[in-house]
Design a protein around this motif. Sequence first.
Motif, PDB file in Angstrom:
ATOM      1  N   PHE A  89       0.831  -1.216   0.000  1.00  0.00           N
ATOM      2  CA  PHE A  89       0.000   0.000   0.000  1.00  0.00           C
ATOM      3  C   PHE A  89       0.868   1.270   0.000  1.00  0.00           C
ATOM      4  CE2 PHE A  89      -2.015   3.333   2.627  1.00  0.00           C
ATOM      5  CZ  PHE A  89      -3.082   3.645   1.782  1.00  0.00           C
ATOM      6  N   LEU A  90       1.960   1.250   0.772  1.00  0.00           N
ATOM      7  CA  LEU A  90       2.720   2.496   0.971  1.00  0.00           C
ATOM      8  C   LEU A  90       3.799   2.751  -0.083  1.00  0.00           C
ATOM      9  CD1 LEU A  90       3.123   2.421   4.848  1.00  0.00           C
ATOM     10  CD2 LEU A  90       1.780   4.061   3.540  1.00  0.00           C
ATOM     11  N   LYS A  91       4.317   1.675  -0.694  1.00  0.00           N
ATOM     12  CA  LYS A  91       5.449   1.820  -1.614  1.00  0.00           C
ATOM     13  C   LYS A  91       5.186   2.871  -2.690  1.00  0.00           C
ATOM     14  CE  LYS A  91       8.591  -2.043  -1.695  1.00  0.00           C
ATOM     15  NZ  LYS A  91       8.668  -3.471  -1.948  1.00  0.00           N
ATOM     16  N   ASP A  92       4.066   2.764  -3.365  1.00  0.00           N
ATOM     17  CA  ASP A  92       3.786   3.673  -4.482  1.00  0.00           C
ATOM     18  C   ASP A  92       3.387   5.055  -3.997  1.00  0.00           C
ATOM     19  OD1 ASP A  92       4.271   1.542  -6.014  1.00  0.00           O
ATOM     20  OD2 ASP A  92       2.148   0.974  -6.234  1.00  0.00           O
ATOM     21  N   ARG A  93       2.930   5.143  -2.764  1.00  0.00           N
ATOM     22  CA  ARG A  93       2.447   6.449  -2.282  1.00  0.00           C
ATOM     23  C   ARG A  93       3.587   7.366  -1.864  1.00  0.00           C
ATOM     24  NH1 ARG A  93      -1.971   3.430  -1.690  1.00  0.00           N
ATOM     25  NH2 ARG A  93      -3.892   4.529  -2.151  1.00  0.00           N
ATOM     26  N   LYS A  94       4.752   6.841  -1.604  1.00  0.00           N
ATOM     27  CA  LYS A  94       5.927   7.612  -1.198  1.00  0.00           C
ATOM     28  C   LYS A  94       5.628   8.569  -0.036  1.00  0.00           C
ATOM     29  CE  LYS A  94       9.035   8.454  -4.519  1.00  0.00           C
ATOM     30  NZ  LYS A  94       9.602   9.120  -5.680  1.00  0.00           N
ATOM     31  N   PRO A  95       5.335   8.051   1.141  1.00  0.00           N
ATOM     32  CA  PRO A  95       5.064   8.939   2.279  1.00  0.00           C
ATOM     33  C   PRO A  95       6.327   9.675   2.722  1.00  0.00           C
ATOM     34  CG  PRO A  95       4.538   6.638   2.788  1.00  0.00           C
ATOM     35  CD  PRO A  95       5.291   6.645   1.503  1.00  0.00           C
ATOM     36  N   ASP A  96       6.141  10.870   3.235  1.00  0.00           N
ATOM     37  CA  ASP A  96       7.276  11.627   3.768  1.00  0.00           C
ATOM     38  C   ASP A  96       7.647  11.092   5.153  1.00  0.00           C
ATOM     39  OD1 ASP A  96       8.967  14.215   3.669  1.00  0.00           O
ATOM     40  OD2 ASP A  96       8.029  14.219   5.657  1.00  0.00           O
ATOM     41  N   THR A  97       6.613  10.782   5.943  1.00  0.00           N
ATOM     42  CA  THR A  97       6.830  10.357   7.334  1.00  0.00           C
ATOM     43  C   THR A  97       5.824   9.261   7.676  1.00  0.00           C
ATOM     44  OG1 THR A  97       7.520  12.598   7.916  1.00  0.00           O
ATOM     45  CG2 THR A  97       6.809  11.192   9.746  1.00  0.00           C
ATOM     46  N   ILE A  98       6.280   8.266   8.439  1.00  0.00           N
ATOM     47  CA  ILE A  98       5.358   7.201   8.886  1.00  0.00           C
ATOM     48  C   ILE A  98       5.508   7.069  10.405  1.00  0.00           C
ATOM     49  CG2 ILE A  98       4.644   4.804   8.645  1.00  0.00           C
ATOM     50  CD1 ILE A  98       6.058   4.724   5.941  1.00  0.00           C
ATOM     51  N   ILE A  99       4.377   7.176  11.103  1.00  0.00           N
ATOM     52  CA  ILE A  99       4.418   7.102  12.566  1.00  0.00           C
ATOM     53  C   ILE A  99       3.636   5.880  13.043  1.00  0.00           C
ATOM     54  CG2 ILE A  99       3.962   8.337  14.727  1.00  0.00           C
ATOM     55  CD1 ILE A  99       3.895  10.940  13.188  1.00  0.00           C
ATOM     56  N   PHE A 100       4.293   5.072  13.839  1.00  0.00           N
ATOM     57  CA  PHE A 100       3.653   3.924  14.497  1.00  0.00           C
ATOM     58  C   PHE A 100       3.595   4.210  15.993  1.00  0.00           C
ATOM     59  CE2 PHE A 100       5.487   1.961  10.761  1.00  0.00           C
ATOM     60  CZ  PHE A 100       4.640   0.904  10.452  1.00  0.00           C
ATOM     61  N   ALA A 101       2.673   3.545  16.681  1.00  0.00           N
ATOM     62  CA  ALA A 101       2.721   3.565  18.146  1.00  0.00           C
ATOM     63  C   ALA A 101       3.776   2.548  18.584  1.00  0.00           C
ATOM     64  CB  ALA A 101       1.361   3.173  18.721  1.00  0.00           C
ATOM     65  N   ALA A 102       4.479   2.867  19.676  1.00  0.00           N
ATOM     66  CA  ALA A 102       5.486   1.917  20.174  1.00  0.00           C
ATOM     67  C   ALA A 102       4.811   0.847  21.033  1.00  0.00           C
ATOM     68  CB  ALA A 102       6.563   2.655  20.956  1.00  0.00           C
ATOM     69  N   THR A 103       3.817   0.186  20.454  1.00  0.00           N
ATOM     70  CA  THR A 103       3.164  -0.964  21.083  1.00  0.00           C
ATOM     71  C   THR A 103       3.859  -2.214  20.548  1.00  0.00           C
ATOM     72  OG1 THR A 103       1.648  -0.974  19.238  1.00  0.00           O
ATOM     73  CG2 THR A 103       0.912   0.186  21.208  1.00  0.00           C
ATOM     74  N   SER A 104       3.456  -3.385  21.017  1.00  0.00           N
ATOM     75  CA  SER A 104       4.114  -4.588  20.486  1.00  0.00           C
ATOM     76  C   SER A 104       3.871  -4.683  18.977  1.00  0.00           C
ATOM     77  CB  SER A 104       3.633  -5.839  21.214  1.00  0.00           C
ATOM     78  OG  SER A 104       2.238  -5.814  21.333  1.00  0.00           O
ATOM     79  N   PHE A 105       2.694  -4.227  18.532  1.00  0.00           N
ATOM     80  CA  PHE A 105       2.374  -4.198  17.098  1.00  0.00           C
ATOM     81  C   PHE A 105       3.356  -3.285  16.341  1.00  0.00           C
ATOM     82  CE2 PHE A 105       0.260  -1.352  14.025  1.00  0.00           C
ATOM     83  CZ  PHE A 105      -0.151  -2.233  13.037  1.00  0.00           C
ATOM     84  N   GLY A 106       3.458  -2.036  16.798  1.00  0.00           N
ATOM     85  CA  GLY A 106       4.293  -1.061  16.090  1.00  0.00           C
ATOM     86  C   GLY A 106       5.772  -1.389  16.169  1.00  0.00           C
ATOM     87  N   ARG A 107       6.187  -1.919  17.328  1.00  0.00           N
ATOM     88  CA  ARG A 107       7.615  -2.240  17.501  1.00  0.00           C
ATOM     89  C   ARG A 107       8.031  -3.378  16.575  1.00  0.00           C
ATOM     90  NH1 ARG A 107       7.481  -1.486  23.976  1.00  0.00           N
ATOM     91  NH2 ARG A 107       8.350   0.609  24.032  1.00  0.00           N
ATOM     92  N   ASP A 108       7.106  -4.260  16.267  1.00  0.00           N
ATOM     93  CA  ASP A 108       7.432  -5.360  15.358  1.00  0.00           C
ATOM     94  C   ASP A 108       7.309  -4.930  13.896  1.00  0.00           C
ATOM     95  OD1 ASP A 108       7.984  -8.307  15.118  1.00  0.00           O
ATOM     96  OD2 ASP A 108       6.185  -8.163  13.891  1.00  0.00           O
TER      97      ASP A 108
END
Length: 331
Positions: A89-108
Amino acid sequence: MDFSTYKGIYVIGALVNGGIQKVTGELVGEARLLADELGETVHVVLVGGTLKDDPASLIPLGADKVYVLTHKLLSHYDGKAYQKVLASFLKDRKPDTIIFAATSFGRDLAPRLAAELVCGVTADVTELSADKEKRLVIWSRPAMDGNIMADIVSPLFRPQVGTVRPGIFKYPKADESRQGTVEEVPVTLDEEDLGTVLKSIIQGEKDENPVETAKVIVAGGRGFHSREEWEMVHELADLLGAAVGCSRPISELGWEPHSRQIGQTGKGVSPKVYFALGISGAMQHMCAVNADIVIAVNRDPKAPIMEMADYAVVADLKEFMPRLIEKLKTW
Ligand code: FAD
């Protein structure tokens, strides 16, 4: 380097049992502030098995666009499958910034995605700001055993990716006049895309009043010298309807579970009122506290917490606590 084709701040939100997590709202609020500084737009990507909450509820919090990526094979977190779905999904969109939560989900998931997008990850961020001139996000986090705050920037690659501690940023106020759109994105996935087989789910013990969502926290530290003394923290918390929190030495003693430890290696919290009782105010503790009001009680007027507190009481807890508890009982 010309990164002008990379656009948008993307917040990645995991759906847990179909629900949008509170931290997703916190991150949308912070992303909005960054986007306004940098002249960017805020995109939220909700990914999971099903969606029960209203994705449009993120628009008043600051999102310009919400994408919903759901598939029955995403009902439980599977790193390999989530990586595949998000990367495509993200490859073609070329995001400038991507933010995850530092939960077990985001950390992985953040490092998995960064490997696909060939960029780095700043982990466990506790403050975010923007360098408008250089069009960079400044990710700040404790470093060197928490003795300094490090500002990390990514001038040499895009996207800029980071994980941000949940509970530290205030949940944003909704602005119902904000406009935005929601888009359902089709997801193609089959069993072979899964990296794990889920056998069973064992629920851990549930904390009825967890620190990460509490409005009032009564937190104690090494100023309490025995388990009997520690009981006064619970008594005060019960009287105030507050959650019990603690510094690391207390969870190491086993007086409280690690889930109630606040700080760099514990939980991030953003209550209205934070009682710091017998807590010195080490940076590793306070970096995770974003309270409207801090009330400190300490027998040492020179303890660092006394400078940070809105109300600082110089007193011995052995005398102060019973008197405060008695007063509240008869109030
Ligand atoms: P102390 O620093 O010992 O402070 C006790 C305070 O109580 C003192 O100010 C003292 O004056 C006061 N006091 C003592 N007796 C009384 C009394 N009778 N009445 C009133 N006041 C009294 N810490 C965390 O909390 N959370 C973390 O997540 C965390 N992560 C860490 C990560 C790393 C990598 C490292 C190196 C450290 C981390 N720490 C963390 C530890 C941190 O550096 C401090 O050591 C810890 O926060 C101190 O806890 P404290 O304030 O309870 O104890």
